[in-house]
Design a protein around this motif. Structure first.
Motif, PDB file in Angstrom:
ATOM      1  N   GLY A 224      -4.387   2.708  -0.270  1.00  0.00           N
ATOM      2  CA  GLY A 224      -5.316   2.505   0.823  1.00  0.00           C
ATOM      3  C   GLY A 224      -6.740   2.789   0.400  1.00  0.00           C
ATOM      4  N   PRO A 225      -7.705   2.459   1.252  1.00  0.00           N
ATOM      5  CA  PRO A 225      -9.112   2.699   0.916  1.00  0.00           C
ATOM      6  C   PRO A 225      -9.439   4.163   0.657  1.00  0.00           C
ATOM      7  CG  PRO A 225      -8.914   1.211   2.797  1.00  0.00           C
ATOM      8  CD  PRO A 225      -7.549   1.754   2.536  1.00  0.00           C
ATOM      9  N   ASP A 226      -8.549   5.069   1.088  1.00  0.00           N
ATOM     10  CA  ASP A 226      -8.755   6.498   0.851  1.00  0.00           C
ATOM     11  C   ASP A 226      -8.072   6.994  -0.414  1.00  0.00           C
ATOM     12  OD1 ASP A 226      -6.140   6.256   1.644  1.00  0.00           O
ATOM     13  OD2 ASP A 226      -6.254   7.709   3.269  1.00  0.00           O
ATOM     14  N   GLY A 227      -7.426   6.083  -1.155  1.00  0.00           N
ATOM     15  CA  GLY A 227      -6.781   6.470  -2.392  1.00  0.00           C
ATOM     16  C   GLY A 227      -5.339   6.914  -2.250  1.00  0.00           C
ATOM     17  N   GLN A 228      -4.814   6.881  -1.049  1.00  0.00           N
ATOM     18  CA  GLN A 228      -3.419   7.277  -0.847  1.00  0.00           C
ATOM     19  C   GLN A 228      -2.487   6.105  -1.156  1.00  0.00           C
ATOM     20  OE1 GLN A 228      -2.542  10.538  -0.021  1.00  0.00           O
ATOM     21  NE2 GLN A 228      -4.738  10.768  -0.457  1.00  0.00           N
ATOM     22  N   VAL A 229      -1.399   6.405  -1.887  1.00  0.00           N
ATOM     23  CA  VAL A 229      -0.436   5.360  -2.249  1.00  0.00           C
ATOM     24  C   VAL A 229       0.318   4.913  -0.996  1.00  0.00           C
ATOM     25  CG1 VAL A 229       1.616   4.803  -3.604  1.00  0.00           C
ATOM     26  CG2 VAL A 229      -0.187   6.242  -4.591  1.00  0.00           C
ATOM     27  N   GLN A 230       0.296   3.606  -0.734  1.00  0.00           N
ATOM     28  CA  GLN A 230       1.005   3.046   0.421  1.00  0.00           C
ATOM     29  C   GLN A 230       2.421   2.623   0.048  1.00  0.00           C
ATOM     30  OE1 GLN A 230      -1.621  -0.100   1.752  1.00  0.00           O
ATOM     31  NE2 GLN A 230      -2.893   1.327   2.914  1.00  0.00           N
ATOM     32  N   TRP A 231       2.557   2.016  -1.119  1.00  0.00           N
ATOM     33  CA  TRP A 231       3.878   1.658  -1.626  1.00  0.00           C
ATOM     34  C   TRP A 231       3.782   1.324  -3.098  1.00  0.00           C
ATOM     35  CZ3 TRP A 231       3.572  -3.166  -3.641  1.00  0.00           C
ATOM     36  CH2 TRP A 231       2.733  -4.111  -3.034  1.00  0.00           C
ATOM     37  N   THR A 232       4.921   1.272  -3.769  1.00  0.00           N
ATOM     38  CA  THR A 232       5.010   0.845  -5.156  1.00  0.00           C
ATOM     39  C   THR A 232       6.151  -0.154  -5.290  1.00  0.00           C
ATOM     40  OG1 THR A 232       6.511   2.623  -5.808  1.00  0.00           O
ATOM     41  CG2 THR A 232       4.142   3.065  -6.001  1.00  0.00           C
ATOM     42  N   PHE A 233       6.053  -1.007  -6.300  1.00  0.00           N
ATOM     43  CA  PHE A 233       7.117  -1.964  -6.601  1.00  0.00           C
ATOM     44  C   PHE A 233       7.371  -1.920  -8.096  1.00  0.00           C
ATOM     45  CE2 PHE A 233       8.616  -6.072  -8.074  1.00  0.00           C
ATOM     46  CZ  PHE A 233       9.659  -6.338  -7.203  1.00  0.00           C
ATOM     47  N   LYS A 234       8.612  -1.715  -8.500  1.00  0.00           N
ATOM     48  CA  LYS A 234       8.950  -1.610  -9.915  1.00  0.00           C
ATOM     49  C   LYS A 234       9.520  -2.937 -10.420  1.00  0.00           C
ATOM     50  CE  LYS A 234      11.230   1.556 -13.170  1.00  0.00           C
ATOM     51  NZ  LYS A 234       9.971   2.090 -13.723  1.00  0.00           N
ATOM     52  N   ALA A 235       8.906  -3.465 -11.468  1.00  0.00           N
ATOM     53  CA  ALA A 235       9.389  -4.702 -12.085  1.00  0.00           C
ATOM     54  C   ALA A 235      10.502  -4.375 -13.080  1.00  0.00           C
ATOM     55  CB  ALA A 235       8.235  -5.405 -12.783  1.00  0.00           C
ATOM     56  N   ASN A 236      11.129  -5.423 -13.587  1.00  0.00           N
ATOM     57  CA  ASN A 236      12.224  -5.241 -14.545  1.00  0.00           C
ATOM     58  C   ASN A 236      11.751  -5.146 -15.986  1.00  0.00           C
ATOM     59  OD1 ASN A 236      14.107  -5.222 -12.524  1.00  0.00           O
ATOM     60  ND2 ASN A 236      14.580  -7.412 -12.684  1.00  0.00           N
ATOM     61  N   GLY A 237      10.461  -5.183 -16.176  1.00  0.00           N
ATOM     62  CA  GLY A 237       9.896  -5.083 -17.519  1.00  0.00           C
ATOM     63  C   GLY A 237       8.490  -4.526 -17.453  1.00  0.00           C
ATOM     64  N   ALA A 238       7.929  -4.255 -18.608  1.00  0.00           N
ATOM     65  CA  ALA A 238       6.551  -3.756 -18.658  1.00  0.00           C
ATOM     66  C   ALA A 238       5.591  -4.776 -18.033  1.00  0.00           C
ATOM     67  CB  ALA A 238       6.158  -3.480 -20.105  1.00  0.00           C
ATOM     68  N   ILE A 239       4.555  -4.271 -17.400  1.00  0.00           N
ATOM     69  CA  ILE A 239       3.540  -5.149 -16.795  1.00  0.00           C
ATOM     70  C   ILE A 239       2.273  -5.005 -17.627  1.00  0.00           C
ATOM     71  CG2 ILE A 239       2.284  -5.780 -14.717  1.00  0.00           C
ATOM     72  CD1 ILE A 239       4.401  -4.263 -13.100  1.00  0.00           C
ATOM     73  N   LEU A 240       1.973  -6.009 -18.431  1.00  0.00           N
ATOM     74  CA  LEU A 240       0.826  -5.976 -19.333  1.00  0.00           C
ATOM     75  C   LEU A 240      -0.221  -7.019 -18.981  1.00  0.00           C
ATOM     76  CD1 LEU A 240       2.646  -5.328 -22.726  1.00  0.00           C
ATOM     77  CD2 LEU A 240       1.568  -3.674 -21.193  1.00  0.00           C
TER      78      LEU A 240
END
Length: 535
Positions: A224-240
């Motif tokens: 969010g605009p305040d820096g708080q994590v709203q959610w995360t999504f994990k992929a099946n591989g590295a994200i480069l």
């Protein structure tokens, strides 16, 4: 001022002669009284002496016939009277709150009278200093006094103060000076930082203020605009890949080393995934109709592809074959797509038929992503250290040589200036004709891509761990130190906030001073949503 009484029966008094009996630095003088026709009365005279003293004079009156009166002596004490003068009556100043140093302003304090003027200056504002704040002035002397506001102890806003200059025993004492101060929010102030793990990811900014970037754990973070994590999504591989791309419907698109292009809903739920033949390190571009364009591959020798994918995740036509991996991210113009490849070529793809229009061979691999100018010129950096300017038909217009690889992607100022970083540690400003305007030296290689604000300030990260704010003339405005290399490319919000990540594991929100520049390509991927499309 003194008075002389007279009685003249003829009413023809002509003059009065004043002779010095005893005095220092004082001369005899004569006056013509305006008393014609008067037989008695008094007339006034006014004198001043250079020093305080007792003066004795003798006065003799003479009429028109030449007859004179007997001389009459009188004495008086000449007292020194200083006169206080202070200029100007008003002082005003503007600056930024909390950072930098305000320039001093000046008052002139003068003794416009005689004698010695002992003065002192006071203020009702604890953030205002006066130096010197007291002194003595002889007749005719003046002194310049410096007045300085301490903006480091104040927040943004308007402030008023009074300065009083007083001199006991002097005329015109006290004198008052009004001081007005206006402070704007300070650029370079850290608003917050959020821990996401070491990353080179370049943040994307949603219209609602949500910030999207990749962490070190194969996850996409939404904050969010305040820096708080709203959610995360994990992929099946590295994200480069460098960044996500945000569609108008707020769908989030990104690729990963597992070969998938992911589409997520605004709440972080997966909508679909498209599987390519090779890892996806290219960031997707979004066409006017919502079609996604992305390259595959990560090695120079790979037979990679450029894909066109519909918003529902299905392939749109046959992919375009490319003779090397694509880590560059596509840039979209009116009806063409441009992308660099590790096979040393820039490809131009016609979007109507999705076929190759032309290709241009550079001197080395291309990791940089293109920027597109107002006239359709394509700007892209290469590992041979050159920034290339290509016409829409693929002809080279010019090249500009730096002293190391260009991995950074160029951005354009509102005046057409091209900005790009180099692994030689410099941010370059290049004129539209390919000539250098200036360069700014950092203490580490630059992988980061510049972002240009509406006030002309250019923001860029460096491996020396700093985010730099550089003025349009190439001088340093300010810098913010992180605890690790800064390879992320900054994004500028509409309110001027700058978001950038570091290998120290943090996403930083830093106060800027203006929103994005009104230019064809003011930052990496053209806009805060990182769509890679020219408007």
């Amino acid at each position: 001022m003194g008075f002389v009484g007279f009685r003249d029966p003829d009413g023809d008094l002509a003059r009065a002669d004043f002779a010095v009996v005893s005095a220092t630095e004082f001369q005899s003088f004569q006056i013509t009284p305006d008393v014609k026709g008067r037989t008695e009365g008094a007339f006034a005279f006014e004198i001043a002496t250079a020093v305080a003293q007792r003066v004795t004079l003798s006065v003799t009156l003479t009429d028109e016939a030449g007859q004179t009166s007997p001389p009459v002596e009188f004495s008086f004490e000449a007292v020194a009277v200083p006169i206080l003068r202070v200029t100007p009556e008003n002082l005003t100043q503007k600056g930024m709150a909390g950072v930098g140093e305000m320039p001093t302003q000046e008052l002139e304090i003068a003794n416009a009278g005689s004698g010695t003027l002992a003065w002192a200056a006071l203020t009702d504002a604890p953030w205002l200093s006066i130096a010197p704040d007291a002194g003595e002035l002889a007749a005719g002397e003046s002194v310049r006094v410096t007045v300085k506001a301490d903006n480091t102890v104040l927040s943004a806003g308007r402030y008023r103060a009074l300065i009083m200059v007083r001199a006991p025993g002097a005329e015109n004492s006290p004198q008052w000076v009004r001081f007005g101060l206006e402070l704007t929010p300070a650029g370079g102030t850290l608003l917050w930082k959020a821990s996401i793990g070491p990353t080179d990811s370049s943040p994307a900014l949603g219209p609602d203020g949500t910030i999207y970037l990749f962490g070190a754990d194969q996850s996409l973070y939404a904050l969010g605009p305040d820096g708080q994590v709203q959610w995360t999504f994990k992929a099946n591989g590295a994200i480069l890949s460098a960044s996500v791309a945000l569609a108008k419907d707020r769908t989030i698109y990104f690729g990963a080393d597992d070969g998938n292009l992911y589409a997520l809903a605004p709440d972080g739920k997966e909508k679909w995934r498209f599987t390519a033949d090779l890892p996806i390190r290219s960031s997707p571009a979004i066409g006017p109709d919502g079609t996604l364009y992305v390259g595959s591959g990560s090695q120079p020798s790979e037979d990679a592809k450029v894909y066109a994918i519909q918003p529902n995740g299905t392939l749109k036509g046959r992919p375009l074959d490319v003779e090397g991996g694509i880590v560059s991210s596509p840039a979209i113009s009116t009806n063409a797509l441009y992308v660099g490849s590790l096979d040393r070529r820039v490809y131009a793809v016609n979007l109507d038929g999705f076929y190759r229009q032309w290709r241009f061979r550079a001197g080395d691999s291309l990791q940089s992503s293109p920027a597109i100018g107002e006239d359709g010129t394509i700007y892209i950096g290469a590992d041979d250290g050159n920034l290339y300017a290509l016409a829409p038909d693929g002809k080279e217009k010019w090249r500009f040589q730096t002293e190391d690889k260009i991995v950074s992607s160029p951005a354009l100022g509102s005046d057409g200036t091209i900005y790009v970083g180099s692994l030689d540690g410099r941010l370059y400003a290049i004129k539209p004709d390919g000539q250098e305007r200036w360069h700014f030296q950092t203490e580490g290689p630059i992988y980061s891509s510049p972002a240009v604000a509406a006030d002309g300030v250019i923001y860029i990260g460096s491996d020396d761990g700093h985010l730099y704010a550089v003025n349009a003339d190439g001088t340093l405005r300010w810098s913010v130190k992180a605890d690790g290399e800064v390879r992320s490319s900054p994004v500028i919000g509409s309110d001027g906030t700058i978001y950038i990540a570091s290998r120290d594991g943090n996403l930083y929100a830093i106060r800027g001073e203006a929103g994005p520049a009104q230019s064809p390509w003011p930052m990496f991927r053209q806009n805060p949503q990182r769509t890679g499309a020219k408007p």
